[in-house]
Every structure is written in structure tokens, then in C-alpha cells.
Enzyme design. Structure first.
Site, PDB file in Angstrom:
ATOM      1  N   THR A   1      51.300  30.628  63.143  1.00 30.23           N
ATOM      2  CA  THR A   1      50.963  30.459  61.587  1.00 30.23           C
ATOM      3  C   THR A   1      51.562  31.133  60.801  1.00 30.23           C
ATOM      4  O   THR A   1      52.359  32.118  60.958  1.00 30.23           O
ATOM      5  CB  THR A   1      49.326  31.061  61.555  1.00 30.23           C
ATOM      6  OG1 THR A   1      49.731  32.255  61.370  1.00 30.23           O
ATOM      7  CG2 THR A   1      48.726  30.596  62.603  1.00 30.23           C
TER       8      THR A   1
ATOM      9  N   LEU B   1      58.160  41.229  63.436  1.00 27.09           N
ATOM     10  CA  LEU B   1      57.406  41.054  64.861  1.00 27.09           C
ATOM     11  C   LEU B   1      57.171  39.852  65.490  1.00 27.09           C
ATOM     12  O   LEU B   1      57.115  39.430  66.470  1.00 27.09           O
ATOM     13  CB  LEU B   1      56.631  42.202  65.198  1.00 27.09           C
ATOM     14  CG  LEU B   1      56.028  42.505  66.591  1.00 27.09           C
ATOM     15  CD1 LEU B   1      57.318  42.534  67.674  1.00 27.09           C
ATOM     16  CD2 LEU B   1      55.239  43.572  66.757  1.00 27.09           C
TER      17      LEU B   1
ATOM     18  N   TYR C   1      44.771  50.607  54.090  1.00 27.73           N
ATOM     19  CA  TYR C   1      45.505  49.982  55.356  1.00 27.73           C
ATOM     20  C   TYR C   1      44.832  50.631  56.685  1.00 27.73           C
ATOM     21  O   TYR C   1      44.643  50.160  57.486  1.00 27.73           O
ATOM     22  CB  TYR C   1      47.107  50.447  55.314  1.00 27.73           C
ATOM     23  CG  TYR C   1      47.921  50.203  56.237  1.00 27.73           C
ATOM     24  CD1 TYR C   1      48.392  48.742  56.497  1.00 27.73           C
ATOM     25  CD2 TYR C   1      48.241  50.987  57.381  1.00 27.73           C
ATOM     26  CE1 TYR C   1      49.080  48.510  57.575  1.00 27.73           C
ATOM     27  CE2 TYR C   1      48.797  50.512  58.628  1.00 27.73           C
ATOM     28  CZ  TYR C   1      49.440  49.467  58.837  1.00 27.73           C
ATOM     29  OH  TYR C   1      50.284  49.049  59.679  1.00 27.73           O
TER      30      TYR C   1
ATOM     31  N   SER D   1      48.459  46.442  65.837  1.00 28.86           N
ATOM     32  CA  SER D   1      47.925  47.496  65.077  1.00 28.86           C
ATOM     33  C   SER D   1      49.128  48.293  64.567  1.00 28.86           C
ATOM     34  O   SER D   1      50.210  47.693  64.232  1.00 28.86           O
ATOM     35  CB  SER D   1      46.765  48.476  66.039  1.00 28.86           C
ATOM     36  OG  SER D   1      46.558  49.682  65.392  1.00 28.86           O
TER      37      SER D   1
ATOM     38  N   LYS E   1      43.169  49.141  60.097  1.00 22.10           N
ATOM     39  CA  LYS E   1      43.758  49.215  61.369  1.00 22.10           C
ATOM     40  C   LYS E   1      42.879  50.192  62.152  1.00 22.10           C
ATOM     41  O   LYS E   1      42.749  49.871  63.467  1.00 22.10           O
ATOM     42  CB  LYS E   1      45.145  50.037  61.242  1.00 22.10           C
ATOM     43  CG  LYS E   1      46.210  48.948  60.866  1.00 22.10           C
ATOM     44  CD  LYS E   1      46.562  47.664  61.407  1.00 22.10           C
ATOM     45  CE  LYS E   1      47.584  46.909  61.078  1.00 22.10           C
ATOM     46  NZ  LYS E   1      47.747  45.656  61.751  1.00 22.10           N
TER      47      LYS E   1
END
Length: 283
Positions: A39, A21, A154, A140, A158
Site C-alpha cells: 500500500t 523500511l 507518537y 513499532s 506506539k
């Protein structure tokens, strides 16, 4: 909802831009005529885009698990000029039972998913406030609202990012700074290659953890329905809206899972109404 009339060329700061993404968002912004500071962990990852878009693309090498590097890269980006849109996208997942996770795996997971986005967001708030506004996009996931076995660290990252973002969004709204949480479902981004597995133990091989782990180990992503290019287009459009949503659920799987989770939580809460009232001092 009509688009807001922003300045013609905007400057994006996108983490984790080498693939998935993050790369789609970078490409979409560049095709739209904007500038991007992207980055990556490998300097050559965006060489093809640099050849195409020249100095409208700046590439920074950044390891989000190294706080000093985060501060240095963000500082250098800000010294080069104002940033209009920040996208905290980089991430990965530690997979396995919580008992199997090492302290290092847990620390690195929280560093990348929560602490680094917090630091990056904080660093851009003052310059955005002083320039009269800006957009911060937090990538998210459905995992920011719904919990499953194997993903405890994880989810910690999130869910923490969701709480942090909701709070900050209320602090800075008066300054024209808008924060949006993007919650994609299963998306064909190659995320399976960014999974860090624990060392499996016999106790968890055949309980709720084992089947999910084996599914992830063999999944190639072909069954995932989310199109990262379409998600990037929706996110890009959202940055033009004068009053963007705090949360953006993208994917039917996200909608269904979050709807079910919220319904279950609301039902449980309603059932505790009398119990909740019972702990108050007597009149």
C-alpha cells in the site's frame, strides 16, 4: 533457531511501502520469490518494482487516516487470495509540545499509528485462523518503550500498539498466528521528511522541548546508524522462525535506551513494594 518450513511462495501485505523500511521489506520479499500487496499514497511510487516483478507485486493506494479506505483495501486483498504475512509499517510523527498540538493532529496521529494497525490486524485474524496460521509484523520503534519530550502523541500511538499486540498475541497463539513488534532505533529511512511540526509557542522554546525540536529540524539522518536493508533482512528471517520473539529490538541505540528505561521502571517499582501492599484490607 532453525527456519520453519513454510509454503514455497508466501503472500505479504505491507503498508507504507513507497519508501524506507516498507520498501526494503517489499523488495526483500519479492527477491525471495514471494508475492506482495503493497500500500502506498502515490500510485506511481513502486512503478520500478512492478516493471521488475510483474504480477507478483500488487499496489494499492491507501490513506490510513481514512477507516473506510482501510476496510475496502483489506477486503479486496483478502478476496484475491490468502495472506500469510501482514506488516503494519506506515507511520509518521507529530513533533512539538502536547499543549501545542491541535485536536486534528492528535486524531490523525492515533488513526495512523494505532487505530489503522488495529483494524488491519483484526481483519486478518479470522482468515489466518481458518488457514492454520500467519505472521503479523507491527513496526513499532524505540519510541514504543521509551518516551521523550516532543513526541507525546507518537508515543501514545506506539505504546498503544505495543499493548494491543501483546494482548492479541496471547489470544491467537494457539491458532498458529504469531505477532512480532519490531523496535528500530534511529534508521536512515528518510523518516525526518515524515515529521509534522506543531506551531511553536514561546513557553516551550527554551525548555526540554525546544532543543529536541531544533535538532530534528536540522538533522539530515546521516548520523543515524540503523541500516533499513539489514533491518528488513532480520524481519524477513524472523517470519521463518517457528517461535518468533514478541519484541525485536533492532539497533544498539534501541537496546541501550530500552535497557535503561526498563531498569529505571523496575527500580521504581521495587521501591514501592511495601506501599503497594499497604492498600489491601487488613487480615
Amino acid at each position: 533457531m532453525p527456519p520453519v518450513q513454510d509454503k514455497a511462495v508466501r503472500h505479504w501485505f505491507v503498508t507504507g511501502a513507497s519508501g524506507g523500511l516498507g520498501r526494503h521489506l517489499t523488495e526483500h520479499a519479492l527477491r525471495s520469490g514471494d508475492r506482495v500487496t503493497a500500500t502506498v499514497r502515490r500510485p506511481s511510487a513502486l512503478d520500478d518494482l512492478r516493471r521488475t516483478y510483474g504480477d507478483r507485486l500488487s499496489v494499492e493506494v491507501l490513506d490510513l487516516a481514512r477507516p473506510d479506505d482501510v476496510e475496502e483495501v483489506v477486503g479486496r486483498t483478502l478476496r484475491a487470495g490468502p495472506v500469510d504475512i501482514v506488516v503494519n509499517n506506515a507511520g509518521y510523527a507529530v513533533v512539538g509540545a502536547a499543549e501545542e498540538m491541535t485536536a486534528e493532529q492528535i486524531r490523525d496521529q492515533i488513526e495512523v499509528l494505532l487505530l489503522a494497525p488495529m483494524m488491519i490486524t483484526r481483519a486478518f485474524l479470522k482468515p489466518m485462523r481458518e488457514q492454520g496460521g500467519g505472521r503479523i509484523i507491527q513496526i513499532s520503534s524505540v519510541g514504543g518503550q521509551v518516551g521523550i519530550p516532543t513526541h507525546s502523541a507518537y508515543h501514545a500511538g506506539k505504546w498503544g500498539l505495543e499493548g494491543f499486540t501483546e494482548s492479541v498475541s496471547r489470544e491467537v497463539r494457539d491458532f498458529g498466528i504469531h505477532l512480532t513488534l519490531v523496535e528500530p532505533g534511529a534508521t536512515r529511512t528518510g523518516f525526518a521528511s515524515a515529521l509534522d511540526y506543531t506551531t511553536e509557542t514561546a513557553a516551550y522554546r527554551d525548555n526540554a522541548v525546544g532543543p529536541i525540536r531544533r535538532h530534528l529540524e536540522t538533522a539530515d539522518g546521516s548520523a543515524f546508524t540503523g541500516d533499513p536493508a539489514r533491518i528488513a533482512a532480520v524481519v524477513h528471517d524472523t517470519t521463518r522462525h517457528p517461535d518468533p520473539p514478541l519484541r525485536l529490538a533492532l539497533g544498539s541505540d534501541t537496546y541501550d535506551a530500552v535497557h535503561a528505561a526498563l531498569t529505571e521502571r523496575l527500580t521504581a517499582l521495587v521501591s514501592q513494594k511495601d506501599l503497594a501492599a499497604s492498600v489491601a484490607f487488613s487480615p
